[in-house]
Design a protein around this motif. Sequence first.
Motif, PDB file in Angstrom:
ATOM      1  N   GLY A  58       0.791  -1.228   0.000  1.00 45.42           N
ATOM      2  CA  GLY A  58       0.000   0.000   0.000  1.00 45.42           C
ATOM      3  C   GLY A  58       0.819   1.273   0.000  1.00 45.42           C
TER       4      GLY A  58
ATOM      5  N   SER B 241       0.728   2.169  -5.292  1.00 45.88           N
ATOM      6  CA  SER B 241       0.319   1.429  -4.094  1.00 45.88           C
ATOM      7  C   SER B 241       0.971   0.059  -4.174  1.00 45.88           C
TER       8      SER B 241
ATOM      9  N   LYS C  74       3.432   4.158  -1.268  1.00 44.38           N
ATOM     10  CA  LYS C  74       3.835   4.721  -2.548  1.00 44.38           C
ATOM     11  C   LYS C  74       5.365   4.664  -2.603  1.00 44.38           C
TER      12      LYS C  74
END
Lengths: 113, 114
Positions: A16, A80, A18
């Motif tokens: 999840g 993600s 970045k």
Amino acid sequence: DVKVTQSSRYLVKRTGEKVFLECVQDMDHENMFWYRQDPGLGLRLIYFSYDVKMKEKGDIPEGYSVSREKKERFSLILESASTNQTSMYLCASSFSRGVNEQFFGPGTRLTVL
Amino acid sequence: SQKIEQNSEALNIQEGKTATLTCNYTNYSPAYLQWYRQDPGRGPVFLLLIRENEKEKRKERLKVTFDTTLKQSLFHITASQPADSATYLCALSGPSGGYNKLIFGAGTRLAVHP
């Protein structure tokens, strides 16, 4: 001496998150490429760029985006991160649109937990 | 779809012998074929490029052949040395995919024993 550098050799991220992978070349090359390399699958092209602010999808662009704001820098972004994006990521550059060799960086081994 | 096959099993040879690695391809008509060397934990390094109208190319102890009828390239290292131990990748490019866009094989690992 020709040089392609990548921001990290090893990176560990959580699902999840970045993730930004940076690549810089000092050869004034027009073309830059991002690959991932997995055992038994070889190098697979994610995205490439022929010029500043230009980008084209490679064979496996899903889940990735790129940015090329300056000629010498090409960034790969995982919006993600997922566990199936755990891999070795290799950046490369080449001189121009003609057929010529690609110069590779040392790679970033990304692990997504 | 386009497919490139390199022998997935490692090639083990004795120092001083000639190593021969194979690259076969299907569903593709490449105009150019390149060979790269990759050491563990490093990025590939370019070795040789051969064009479709060239049958053979040499560079020092390296020789590459390109047979568009057989859809095959052979990569030879003569008088092999332990320092030649590495993984060797072949890569194709052509008009259908863009000349600068390479399609890579998975590579063959070569081990040269003293």
